[in-house]
Scaffold this motif. Structure first.
Motif, short mmCIF file in Angstrom:
data_model
loop_
_atom_site.label_atom_id
_atom_site.label_comp_id
_atom_site.label_asym_id
_atom_site.label_seq_id
_atom_site.Cartn_x
_atom_site.Cartn_y
_atom_site.Cartn_z
N GLU A 346 69.43 20.35 15.30
CA GLU A 346 68.70 19.64 14.25
C GLU A 346 67.51 20.49 13.79
O GLU A 346 67.58 21.72 13.77
CB GLU A 346 68.27 18.25 14.73
N ASP A 347 66.40 19.85 13.41
CA ASP A 347 65.27 20.60 12.86
C ASP A 347 63.94 20.14 13.44
O ASP A 347 62.89 20.34 12.82
CB ASP A 347 65.24 20.45 11.33
N ASP A 348 64.00 19.55 14.62
CA ASP A 348 62.77 18.94 15.14
C ASP A 348 62.32 19.49 16.48
O ASP A 348 61.38 18.97 17.08
CB ASP A 348 62.96 17.43 15.27
N THR A 349 62.96 20.51 16.98
CA THR A 349 62.57 21.01 18.30
C THR A 349 63.00 22.45 18.46
O THR A 349 63.97 22.90 17.84
CB THR A 349 63.20 20.16 19.42
N GLN A 350 62.27 23.18 19.29
CA GLN A 350 62.62 24.57 19.60
C GLN A 350 63.18 24.69 21.01
O GLN A 350 63.17 25.77 21.58
CB GLN A 350 61.37 25.45 19.45
N ALA A 351 63.67 23.59 21.56
CA ALA A 351 64.22 23.62 22.93
C ALA A 351 65.40 24.56 23.01
O ALA A 351 66.10 24.81 22.02
CB ALA A 351 64.63 22.21 23.35
N ARG A 352 65.63 25.07 24.19
CA ARG A 352 66.83 25.88 24.44
C ARG A 352 67.92 25.05 25.10
O ARG A 352 69.10 25.22 24.84
CB ARG A 352 66.48 27.06 25.35
N TRP A 353 67.52 24.10 25.95
CA TRP A 353 68.48 23.28 26.68
C TRP A 353 68.63 21.91 26.00
O TRP A 353 67.63 21.20 25.79
CB TRP A 353 68.03 23.10 28.13
#
Length: 508
Positions: A346-353
Protein backbone atom coordinates in the motif's frame (compact mmCIF):
# COMPACT_ATOMS: atom_id res chain seq x y z
CA UNK A 1 -20.21 28.92 -33.87
CA UNK A 2 -22.86 28.89 -31.16
CA UNK A 3 -21.72 27.28 -27.96
CA UNK A 4 -23.41 24.06 -26.85
CA UNK A 5 -24.58 23.65 -23.29
CA UNK A 6 -22.60 21.32 -21.06
CA UNK A 7 -25.51 18.87 -21.02
CA UNK A 8 -25.50 18.59 -24.81
CA UNK A 9 -21.77 17.92 -24.81
CA UNK A 10 -22.26 15.22 -22.17
CA UNK A 11 -24.96 13.49 -24.23
CA UNK A 12 -22.76 13.57 -27.33
CA UNK A 13 -19.73 12.16 -25.52
CA UNK A 14 -21.73 9.44 -23.80
CA UNK A 15 -23.23 8.37 -27.11
CA UNK A 16 -19.69 7.99 -28.48
CA UNK A 17 -18.74 5.85 -25.50
CA UNK A 18 -21.74 3.61 -26.10
CA UNK A 19 -20.58 3.16 -29.72
CA UNK A 20 -17.12 2.18 -28.48
CA UNK A 21 -15.46 5.41 -29.63
CA UNK A 22 -13.65 6.21 -26.41
CA UNK A 23 -10.97 8.37 -28.04
CA UNK A 24 -13.65 10.38 -29.81
CA UNK A 25 -15.50 10.83 -26.54
CA UNK A 26 -12.34 12.07 -24.85
CA UNK A 27 -11.86 14.65 -27.60
CA UNK A 28 -15.49 15.68 -27.21
CA UNK A 29 -15.21 16.14 -23.45
CA UNK A 30 -11.91 18.04 -23.82
CA UNK A 31 -13.53 20.42 -26.29
CA UNK A 32 -16.54 20.75 -23.99
CA UNK A 33 -14.33 21.71 -21.06
CA UNK A 34 -12.71 24.44 -23.14
CA UNK A 35 -16.17 26.00 -23.39
CA UNK A 36 -17.39 25.04 -19.91
CA UNK A 37 -14.32 24.86 -17.63
CA UNK A 38 -16.52 25.02 -14.54
CA UNK A 39 -18.61 21.92 -15.35
CA UNK A 40 -17.95 19.26 -12.72
CA UNK A 41 -19.85 16.65 -14.75
CA UNK A 42 -17.52 17.14 -17.72
CA UNK A 43 -14.43 16.94 -15.52
CA UNK A 44 -15.60 13.63 -14.02
CA UNK A 45 -16.56 12.25 -17.43
CA UNK A 46 -13.19 13.05 -19.00
CA UNK A 47 -11.24 11.84 -15.97
CA UNK A 48 -13.11 8.53 -16.06
CA UNK A 49 -12.10 7.98 -19.69
CA UNK A 50 -8.51 9.02 -19.00
CA UNK A 51 -8.36 6.41 -16.26
CA UNK A 52 -9.84 3.85 -18.65
CA UNK A 53 -7.12 4.67 -21.19
CA UNK A 54 -4.36 4.29 -18.58
CA UNK A 55 -3.72 8.00 -18.16
CA UNK A 56 -4.15 7.77 -14.42
CA UNK A 57 -1.91 10.74 -13.57
CA UNK A 58 -3.95 13.03 -15.83
CA UNK A 59 -7.20 11.71 -14.37
CA UNK A 60 -6.01 12.12 -10.80
CA UNK A 61 -4.74 15.65 -11.36
CA UNK A 62 -8.03 16.63 -13.01
CA UNK A 63 -10.10 15.24 -10.15
CA UNK A 64 -7.83 16.72 -7.49
CA UNK A 65 -8.20 20.12 -9.10
CA UNK A 66 -11.97 19.86 -9.07
CA UNK A 67 -12.06 18.75 -5.43
CA UNK A 68 -9.80 21.61 -4.37
CA UNK A 69 -12.40 23.99 -5.80
CA UNK A 70 -15.50 22.07 -4.71
CA UNK A 71 -15.06 19.74 -1.74
CA UNK A 72 -18.64 18.52 -1.97
CA UNK A 73 -18.27 16.95 -5.43
CA UNK A 74 -19.02 13.37 -4.43
CA UNK A 75 -18.87 11.88 -7.93
CA UNK A 76 -15.32 13.21 -8.31
CA UNK A 77 -14.33 12.03 -4.83
CA UNK A 78 -15.63 8.50 -5.40
CA UNK A 79 -13.97 8.23 -8.81
CA UNK A 80 -10.65 9.46 -7.41
CA UNK A 81 -10.88 7.08 -4.44
CA UNK A 82 -11.52 4.10 -6.71
CA UNK A 83 -8.62 5.06 -8.93
CA UNK A 84 -6.38 5.22 -5.87
CA UNK A 85 -7.70 1.91 -4.54
CA UNK A 86 -6.83 0.20 -7.84
CA UNK A 87 -3.25 1.31 -7.25
CA UNK A 88 -3.38 0.02 -3.62
CA UNK A 89 -2.93 3.58 -2.34
CA UNK A 90 -5.26 3.03 0.57
CA UNK A 91 -3.86 5.93 2.56
CA UNK A 92 -4.69 8.21 -0.37
CA UNK A 93 -8.22 6.79 -0.47
CA UNK A 94 -8.64 7.71 3.18
CA UNK A 95 -7.28 11.21 2.67
CA UNK A 96 -9.57 11.76 -0.30
CA UNK A 97 -12.73 10.69 1.50
CA UNK A 98 -11.87 12.42 4.77
CA UNK A 99 -11.45 15.71 2.89
CA UNK A 100 -14.93 15.59 1.36
CA UNK A 101 -17.59 18.04 2.50
CA UNK A 102 -20.34 15.59 3.46
CA UNK A 103 -22.91 18.12 4.65
CA UNK A 104 -25.21 17.73 1.63
CA UNK A 105 -24.64 13.98 1.19
CA UNK A 106 -27.48 11.49 1.36
CA UNK A 107 -27.39 8.44 3.64
CA UNK A 108 -26.73 6.10 0.73
CA UNK A 109 -23.73 8.15 -0.37
CA UNK A 110 -22.32 8.13 3.15
CA UNK A 111 -22.75 4.35 3.37
CA UNK A 112 -21.05 3.98 -0.01
CA UNK A 113 -18.02 5.84 1.35
CA UNK A 114 -18.03 3.81 4.58
CA UNK A 115 -18.08 0.58 2.57
CA UNK A 116 -15.24 1.78 0.34
CA UNK A 117 -13.07 2.66 3.32
CA UNK A 118 -13.93 -0.66 4.94
CA UNK A 119 -12.97 -2.56 1.78
CA UNK A 120 -9.66 -0.68 1.78
CA UNK A 121 -8.95 -1.75 5.34
CA UNK A 122 -9.27 1.79 6.69
CA UNK A 123 -11.48 0.78 9.60
CA UNK A 124 -10.85 3.81 11.78
CA UNK A 125 -11.68 6.22 8.98
CA UNK A 126 -14.77 4.19 8.13
CA UNK A 127 -15.95 4.28 11.76
CA UNK A 128 -15.27 8.01 12.01
CA UNK A 129 -17.37 8.61 8.92
CA UNK A 130 -20.13 6.33 10.23
CA UNK A 131 -20.21 8.15 13.56
CA UNK A 132 -20.32 11.52 11.80
CA UNK A 133 -23.16 10.24 9.63
CA UNK A 134 -25.07 9.09 12.73
CA UNK A 135 -24.75 12.63 14.03
CA UNK A 136 -26.73 13.80 11.01
CA UNK A 137 -28.96 10.78 10.33
CA UNK A 138 -29.44 9.51 13.87
CA UNK A 139 -32.45 7.31 13.04
CA UNK A 140 -30.84 5.28 10.26
CA UNK A 141 -30.34 1.72 11.55
CA UNK A 142 -28.00 0.83 8.69
CA UNK A 143 -25.47 3.37 9.91
CA UNK A 144 -25.70 2.03 13.45
CA UNK A 145 -25.23 -1.57 12.29
CA UNK A 146 -22.20 -0.68 10.20
CA UNK A 147 -20.71 1.38 13.03
CA UNK A 148 -21.24 -1.58 15.38
CA UNK A 149 -19.33 -3.93 13.08
CA UNK A 150 -16.44 -1.48 12.68
CA UNK A 151 -16.28 -0.71 16.40
CA UNK A 152 -16.15 -4.44 17.09
CA UNK A 153 -13.18 -4.88 14.77
CA UNK A 154 -11.40 -1.96 16.41
CA UNK A 155 -11.95 -3.38 19.91
CA UNK A 156 -14.43 -0.69 21.00
CA UNK A 157 -16.88 -3.20 22.40
CA UNK A 158 -19.12 -0.87 24.39
CA UNK A 159 -19.68 1.32 21.35
CA UNK A 160 -20.28 -1.78 19.25
CA UNK A 161 -22.99 -3.00 21.62
CA UNK A 162 -24.64 0.42 21.72
CA UNK A 163 -24.79 0.65 17.94
CA UNK A 164 -25.94 -2.95 17.46
CA UNK A 165 -28.63 -2.48 20.11
CA UNK A 166 -30.03 0.57 18.32
CA UNK A 167 -30.18 -1.30 15.01
CA UNK A 168 -31.92 -4.28 16.62
CA UNK A 169 -34.48 -2.07 18.35
CA UNK A 170 -35.33 0.00 15.31
CA UNK A 171 -35.14 -2.17 12.20
CA UNK A 172 -36.17 -5.83 11.81
CA UNK A 173 -33.67 -6.14 8.96
CA UNK A 174 -30.88 -5.84 11.52
CA UNK A 175 -31.21 -9.58 12.13
CA UNK A 176 -30.37 -10.17 8.46
CA UNK A 177 -27.34 -7.92 8.89
CA UNK A 178 -26.10 -10.26 11.68
CA UNK A 179 -26.41 -7.48 14.24
CA UNK A 180 -27.70 -9.92 16.87
CA UNK A 181 -24.62 -12.11 16.43
CA UNK A 182 -22.35 -9.07 16.64
CA UNK A 183 -24.17 -7.94 19.77
CA UNK A 184 -23.73 -11.36 21.40
CA UNK A 185 -20.02 -11.76 20.65
CA UNK A 186 -19.09 -8.24 21.76
CA UNK A 187 -19.34 -9.26 25.42
CA UNK A 188 -18.40 -12.19 27.62
CA UNK A 189 -21.50 -13.11 29.64
CA UNK A 190 -21.18 -14.03 33.31
CA UNK A 191 -24.82 -14.21 34.38
CA UNK A 192 -27.21 -16.80 32.98
CA UNK A 193 -30.11 -14.53 33.94
CA UNK A 194 -28.87 -11.66 31.79
CA UNK A 195 -31.79 -10.01 29.94
CA UNK A 196 -29.98 -10.55 26.64
CA UNK A 197 -30.89 -14.25 26.77
CA UNK A 198 -34.60 -13.41 26.62
CA UNK A 199 -33.90 -10.88 23.88
CA UNK A 200 -32.14 -13.47 21.72
CA UNK A 201 -34.84 -16.06 22.36
CA UNK A 202 -37.40 -13.53 21.18
CA UNK A 203 -35.46 -13.05 17.96
CA UNK A 204 -35.30 -16.82 17.35
CA UNK A 205 -39.06 -17.13 17.89
CA UNK A 206 -39.95 -14.69 15.12
CA UNK A 207 -41.95 -16.75 12.59
CA UNK A 208 -40.89 -14.94 9.41
CA UNK A 209 -37.17 -14.99 10.19
CA UNK A 210 -35.11 -16.25 7.24
CA UNK A 211 -32.87 -19.26 7.83
CA UNK A 212 -29.66 -17.26 7.43
CA UNK A 213 -30.76 -14.70 10.00
CA UNK A 214 -32.04 -17.40 12.36
CA UNK A 215 -28.71 -19.21 12.15
CA UNK A 216 -26.87 -15.99 12.97
CA UNK A 217 -28.99 -15.46 16.09
CA UNK A 218 -28.53 -19.08 17.16
CA UNK A 219 -24.76 -18.81 16.82
CA UNK A 220 -24.88 -15.80 19.11
CA UNK A 221 -27.17 -17.53 21.61
CA UNK A 222 -24.97 -20.62 21.62
CA UNK A 223 -21.93 -18.49 22.37
CA UNK A 224 -23.79 -16.83 25.26
CA UNK A 225 -24.75 -20.19 26.80
CA UNK A 226 -21.14 -21.30 26.46
CA UNK A 227 -19.98 -18.17 28.28
CA UNK A 228 -22.10 -18.99 31.34
CA UNK A 229 -21.18 -22.69 31.45
CA UNK A 230 -24.27 -24.27 29.89
CA UNK A 231 -22.73 -26.62 27.30
CA UNK A 232 -25.92 -28.61 26.72
CA UNK A 233 -27.89 -25.52 25.69
CA UNK A 234 -24.92 -24.15 23.77
CA UNK A 235 -24.61 -27.40 21.79
CA UNK A 236 -28.36 -27.48 21.12
CA UNK A 237 -28.43 -23.96 19.67
CA UNK A 238 -25.19 -24.35 17.76
CA UNK A 239 -26.27 -27.67 16.23
CA UNK A 240 -29.36 -26.02 14.75
CA UNK A 241 -27.37 -23.00 13.60
CA UNK A 242 -24.83 -25.18 11.84
CA UNK A 243 -27.56 -27.30 10.25
CA UNK A 244 -29.21 -24.21 8.78
CA UNK A 245 -25.99 -22.84 7.32
CA UNK A 246 -24.70 -26.19 6.03
CA UNK A 247 -27.97 -26.68 4.13
CA UNK A 248 -27.30 -23.45 2.25
CA UNK A 249 -23.63 -24.11 1.46
CA UNK A 250 -22.88 -27.20 -0.61
CA UNK A 251 -19.45 -28.73 -0.13
CA UNK A 252 -17.86 -31.80 -1.71
CA UNK A 253 -15.48 -34.01 0.23
CA UNK A 254 -14.50 -35.68 -3.04
CA UNK A 255 -13.51 -32.35 -4.60
CA UNK A 256 -11.57 -31.45 -1.47
CA UNK A 257 -9.59 -34.70 -1.51
CA UNK A 258 -8.82 -34.23 -5.19
CA UNK A 259 -7.55 -30.72 -4.48
CA UNK A 260 -5.27 -31.94 -1.69
CA UNK A 261 -3.98 -34.80 -3.85
CA UNK A 262 -3.22 -32.37 -6.68
CA UNK A 263 -1.25 -30.16 -4.34
CA UNK A 264 0.73 -33.10 -2.99
CA UNK A 265 1.45 -34.50 -6.46
CA UNK A 266 2.48 -31.18 -8.00
CA UNK A 267 6.06 -30.81 -9.15
CA UNK A 268 8.36 -28.40 -7.39
CA UNK A 269 8.11 -24.83 -8.69
CA UNK A 270 11.27 -22.88 -9.49
CA UNK A 271 11.57 -19.71 -7.43
CA UNK A 272 11.15 -16.30 -9.05
CA UNK A 273 14.32 -14.30 -9.50
CA UNK A 274 13.26 -10.68 -10.06
CA UNK A 275 10.30 -8.94 -8.42
CA UNK A 276 9.69 -11.66 -5.88
CA UNK A 277 13.27 -11.42 -4.62
CA UNK A 278 12.96 -7.78 -3.53
CA UNK A 279 15.11 -7.46 -0.39
CA UNK A 280 12.82 -4.71 0.96
CA UNK A 281 9.77 -6.95 1.09
CA UNK A 282 9.57 -9.95 3.41
CA UNK A 283 6.01 -11.23 3.80
CA UNK A 284 5.21 -13.54 6.70
CA UNK A 285 2.30 -15.90 6.12
CA UNK A 286 0.59 -17.13 9.29
CA UNK A 287 -1.63 -20.03 8.28
CA UNK A 288 -3.19 -23.32 9.33
CA UNK A 289 -6.68 -24.50 10.09
CA UNK A 290 -9.06 -21.73 11.16
CA UNK A 291 -9.12 -21.33 14.95
CA UNK A 292 -5.66 -22.85 15.29
CA UNK A 293 -4.09 -19.68 16.73
CA UNK A 294 -3.34 -17.70 13.56
CA UNK A 295 -4.85 -14.47 14.90
CA UNK A 296 -3.06 -14.83 18.23
CA UNK A 297 0.34 -15.45 16.64
CA UNK A 298 -0.07 -12.67 14.08
CA UNK A 299 -1.18 -10.22 16.74
CA UNK A 300 1.86 -10.90 18.91
CA UNK A 301 4.29 -10.59 16.00
CA UNK A 302 2.63 -7.32 14.98
CA UNK A 303 3.69 -5.79 18.31
CA UNK A 304 7.05 -5.26 16.63
CA UNK A 305 7.26 -1.73 15.18
CA UNK A 306 8.86 -3.05 11.97
CA UNK A 307 5.94 -5.41 11.29
CA UNK A 308 2.67 -4.49 9.59
CA UNK A 309 -0.25 -6.90 9.99
CA UNK A 310 -2.54 -6.78 6.95
CA UNK A 311 -4.98 -9.34 8.34
CA UNK A 312 -6.69 -12.02 6.25
CA UNK A 313 -6.00 -11.06 2.66
CA UNK A 314 -7.84 -12.75 -0.22
CA UNK A 315 -4.96 -12.18 -2.64
CA UNK A 316 -3.01 -15.42 -2.70
CA UNK A 317 -5.83 -17.74 -3.74
CA UNK A 318 -6.81 -15.42 -6.59
CA UNK A 319 -3.25 -14.91 -7.83
CA UNK A 320 -2.48 -18.63 -7.62
CA UNK A 321 -5.57 -19.36 -9.72
CA UNK A 322 -4.48 -16.77 -12.31
CA UNK A 323 -1.06 -18.41 -12.57
CA UNK A 324 -2.60 -21.87 -12.90
CA UNK A 325 -4.62 -20.68 -15.92
CA UNK A 326 -1.72 -18.85 -17.58
CA UNK A 327 -0.10 -20.05 -20.80
CA UNK A 328 3.31 -19.10 -19.38
CA UNK A 329 3.24 -19.82 -15.62
CA UNK A 330 6.72 -18.41 -14.98
CA UNK A 331 5.86 -15.02 -16.43
CA UNK A 332 2.47 -15.05 -14.72
CA UNK A 333 4.12 -15.87 -11.40
CA UNK A 334 6.41 -12.84 -11.74
CA UNK A 335 3.37 -10.66 -12.43
CA UNK A 336 1.56 -12.20 -9.45
CA UNK A 337 4.52 -11.47 -7.16
CA UNK A 338 4.59 -7.88 -8.37
CA UNK A 339 0.84 -7.49 -7.83
CA UNK A 340 1.02 -9.06 -4.37
CA UNK A 341 3.80 -6.72 -3.31
CA UNK A 342 1.93 -3.62 -4.53
CA UNK A 343 -1.33 -4.62 -2.89
CA UNK A 344 0.25 -5.52 0.45
CA UNK A 345 2.66 -2.62 0.77
CA UNK A 346 0.00 0.00 0.00
CA UNK A 347 1.17 3.59 0.60
CA UNK A 348 1.09 4.05 4.34
CA UNK A 349 4.15 2.33 5.76
CA UNK A 350 7.82 1.65 5.10
CA UNK A 351 7.79 -1.71 6.90
CA UNK A 352 9.76 -4.60 5.47
CA UNK A 353 7.83 -7.39 7.19
CA UNK A 354 4.13 -7.77 6.36
CA UNK A 355 1.86 -10.38 7.91
CA UNK A 356 -0.79 -12.11 5.82
CA UNK A 357 -2.80 -14.31 8.17
CA UNK A 358 -5.32 -15.89 5.82
CA UNK A 359 -5.55 -19.40 7.36
CA UNK A 360 -6.54 -21.14 4.13
CA UNK A 361 -3.30 -20.11 2.46
CA UNK A 362 -2.07 -23.52 3.60
CA UNK A 363 -3.39 -24.63 0.20
CA UNK A 364 -0.83 -22.45 -1.57
CA UNK A 365 2.47 -22.88 0.30
CA UNK A 366 4.38 -24.04 -2.80
CA UNK A 367 3.09 -21.11 -4.83
CA UNK A 368 3.89 -18.59 -2.08
CA UNK A 369 7.46 -19.74 -1.60
CA UNK A 370 8.12 -19.91 -5.35
CA UNK A 371 6.70 -16.46 -6.11
CA UNK A 372 8.15 -14.71 -3.04
CA UNK A 373 11.61 -16.00 -2.15
CA UNK A 374 11.86 -13.89 1.02
CA UNK A 375 8.53 -15.16 2.33
CA UNK A 376 8.34 -17.16 5.54
CA UNK A 377 5.55 -19.51 6.57
CA UNK A 378 4.39 -19.74 10.19
CA UNK A 379 2.25 -22.89 10.29
CA UNK A 380 -0.10 -23.01 13.26
CA UNK A 381 -1.17 -26.33 14.76
CA UNK A 382 -3.67 -27.05 17.54
CA UNK A 383 -5.22 -30.14 19.09
CA UNK A 384 -7.61 -31.29 16.39
CA UNK A 385 -10.63 -31.86 18.66
CA UNK A 386 -10.33 -28.40 20.17
CA UNK A 387 -9.86 -26.96 16.70
CA UNK A 388 -12.87 -28.78 15.29
CA UNK A 389 -15.08 -27.63 18.16
CA UNK A 390 -13.93 -24.03 17.84
CA UNK A 391 -14.52 -24.01 14.07
CA UNK A 392 -18.01 -25.49 14.53
CA UNK A 393 -18.91 -22.86 17.13
CA UNK A 394 -18.08 -19.89 14.87
CA UNK A 395 -20.19 -18.10 12.31
CA UNK A 396 -17.76 -17.40 9.48
CA UNK A 397 -18.16 -15.05 6.56
CA UNK A 398 -17.57 -16.28 3.02
CA UNK A 399 -18.30 -19.45 1.04
CA UNK A 400 -14.70 -20.65 1.42
CA UNK A 401 -15.68 -21.74 4.93
CA UNK A 402 -18.57 -23.95 3.77
CA UNK A 403 -16.84 -26.90 5.46
CA UNK A 404 -17.07 -25.27 8.90
CA UNK A 405 -20.70 -26.19 9.64
CA UNK A 406 -20.50 -29.98 9.65
CA UNK A 407 -18.14 -32.21 11.64
CA UNK A 408 -17.60 -34.65 8.76
CA UNK A 409 -16.58 -31.79 6.54
CA UNK A 410 -14.29 -30.39 9.22
CA UNK A 411 -12.68 -33.80 9.67
CA UNK A 412 -11.99 -34.10 5.94
CA UNK A 413 -10.40 -30.65 5.85
CA UNK A 414 -8.35 -31.35 8.98
CA UNK A 415 -7.00 -34.57 7.47
CA UNK A 416 -6.07 -32.81 4.24
CA UNK A 417 -4.47 -29.93 6.09
CA UNK A 418 -2.36 -32.34 8.15
CA UNK A 419 -1.06 -34.00 4.98
CA UNK A 420 -0.25 -30.64 3.42
CA UNK A 421 1.47 -29.45 6.60
CA UNK A 422 3.67 -32.54 6.68
CA UNK A 423 4.58 -32.05 3.01
CA UNK A 424 5.35 -28.35 3.51
CA UNK A 425 7.72 -29.10 6.39
CA UNK A 426 9.46 -31.79 4.36
CA UNK A 427 9.78 -29.71 1.18
CA UNK A 428 10.53 -26.30 2.65
CA UNK A 429 11.83 -26.95 6.14
CA UNK A 430 14.10 -23.89 6.23
CA UNK A 431 11.28 -21.51 5.32
CA UNK A 432 8.39 -23.12 7.21
CA UNK A 433 8.12 -23.13 11.00
CA UNK A 434 5.44 -25.02 12.90
CA UNK A 435 3.94 -23.38 15.99
CA UNK A 436 1.89 -25.29 18.54
CA UNK A 437 -1.08 -23.37 19.91
CA UNK A 438 -0.71 -25.14 23.25
CA UNK A 439 2.97 -24.19 23.50
CA UNK A 440 2.28 -20.64 22.42
CA UNK A 441 -0.36 -19.91 25.05
CA UNK A 442 1.85 -21.52 27.71
CA UNK A 443 4.53 -18.86 27.11
CA UNK A 444 3.59 -16.39 24.35
CA UNK A 445 6.57 -14.13 24.99
CA UNK A 446 9.14 -16.90 24.57
CA UNK A 447 7.31 -18.29 21.54
CA UNK A 448 7.14 -14.86 19.89
CA UNK A 449 10.80 -14.15 20.53
CA UNK A 450 11.74 -17.47 18.95
CA UNK A 451 9.60 -16.72 15.91
CA UNK A 452 11.01 -13.21 15.59
CA UNK A 453 14.58 -14.53 15.65
CA UNK A 454 13.73 -17.10 12.98
CA UNK A 455 12.03 -14.50 10.79
CA UNK A 456 14.98 -12.12 11.17
CA UNK A 457 13.29 -9.28 13.03
CA UNK A 458 15.47 -6.82 14.95
CA UNK A 459 15.39 -7.27 18.74
CA UNK A 460 12.26 -5.94 20.45
CA UNK A 461 10.46 -6.16 23.79
CA UNK A 462 7.30 -8.02 22.80
CA UNK A 463 5.86 -7.66 26.27
CA UNK A 464 4.92 -4.12 25.22
CA UNK A 465 2.11 -3.73 22.72
CA UNK A 466 2.71 -1.77 19.55
CA UNK A 467 1.43 1.79 19.39
CA UNK A 468 -0.29 0.92 16.13
CA UNK A 469 -4.04 0.48 16.30
CA UNK A 470 -5.06 -3.18 16.30
CA UNK A 471 -7.72 -4.08 13.78
CA UNK A 472 -9.07 -7.64 13.98
CA UNK A 473 -11.66 -8.38 11.33
CA UNK A 474 -11.97 -12.10 11.93
CA UNK A 475 -14.08 -14.36 14.13
CA UNK A 476 -11.42 -13.84 16.81
CA UNK A 477 -12.08 -10.09 17.24
CA UNK A 478 -13.10 -10.53 20.89
CA UNK A 479 -10.88 -13.42 21.95
CA UNK A 480 -7.67 -12.00 20.50
CA UNK A 481 -7.98 -8.89 22.66
CA UNK A 482 -8.29 -10.80 25.92
CA UNK A 483 -5.28 -11.80 28.03
CA UNK A 484 -3.71 -15.02 26.81
CA UNK A 485 -5.09 -18.00 28.72
CA UNK A 486 -5.15 -21.78 28.48
CA UNK A 487 -8.88 -22.26 29.16
CA UNK A 488 -9.51 -23.44 25.60
CA UNK A 489 -7.01 -26.29 25.86
CA UNK A 490 -8.94 -29.53 26.25
CA UNK A 491 -12.22 -27.66 25.96
CA UNK A 492 -13.65 -30.39 23.74
CA UNK A 493 -14.06 -32.61 26.80
CA UNK A 494 -16.75 -30.26 28.15
CA UNK A 495 -18.77 -30.93 24.99
CA UNK A 496 -18.01 -34.60 24.38
CA UNK A 497 -21.30 -35.79 25.93
CA UNK A 498 -23.35 -33.42 23.77
CA UNK A 499 -21.25 -33.61 20.59
CA UNK A 500 -20.13 -37.25 20.27
CA UNK A 501 -18.82 -36.45 16.78
CA UNK A 502 -15.74 -35.01 18.48
CA UNK A 503 -14.66 -38.51 19.52
CA UNK A 504 -14.32 -39.39 15.84
CA UNK A 505 -11.32 -37.10 15.50
CA UNK A 506 -7.85 -38.49 16.10
CA UNK A 507 -6.64 -37.99 19.66
CA UNK A 508 -3.48 -36.02 19.03
Amino acid sequence: MMQQGAGAWLERGRAQVLRGDVDGAMATFAAALAEHPGSADLVVALAGLEWQRGRTSDAEARLQGLLEREQGQLAAAFLLARLQREQARMGAVERTLRAVDWRAARVGERIQAIELLDDCGRKRAALDLAEAAIGVHADDARLHAYAGMLAMQLGEFELARERYAFALRNDPRALEWQSAYGYAVSKRYADGDDADFALMQDFVARPQLADAARASVLFGLGKMHDDVGRPALAAENLREANRLVAAQLPWSAKDWRRLVAARLDAKAIASSTSVGSDDDFAPVFVLGLPRSGTTLVADWLARHPAVCNRGELPLVARLAADVARAANPAVAREAAARMYRIQVREDDTQARWFIDKQPLNFLHVDFILAALPHARIVYCRRHVRDTALSIWMQHFAGPEYAFAYDFERIAAVAQGEQRLRTAALQRHGARVREVSYEDFVADPLAATNALATWIGLPPHDFSRTSAAERVISTASAWQARQPVHARSIGRWRTYADYLPELLGFADD
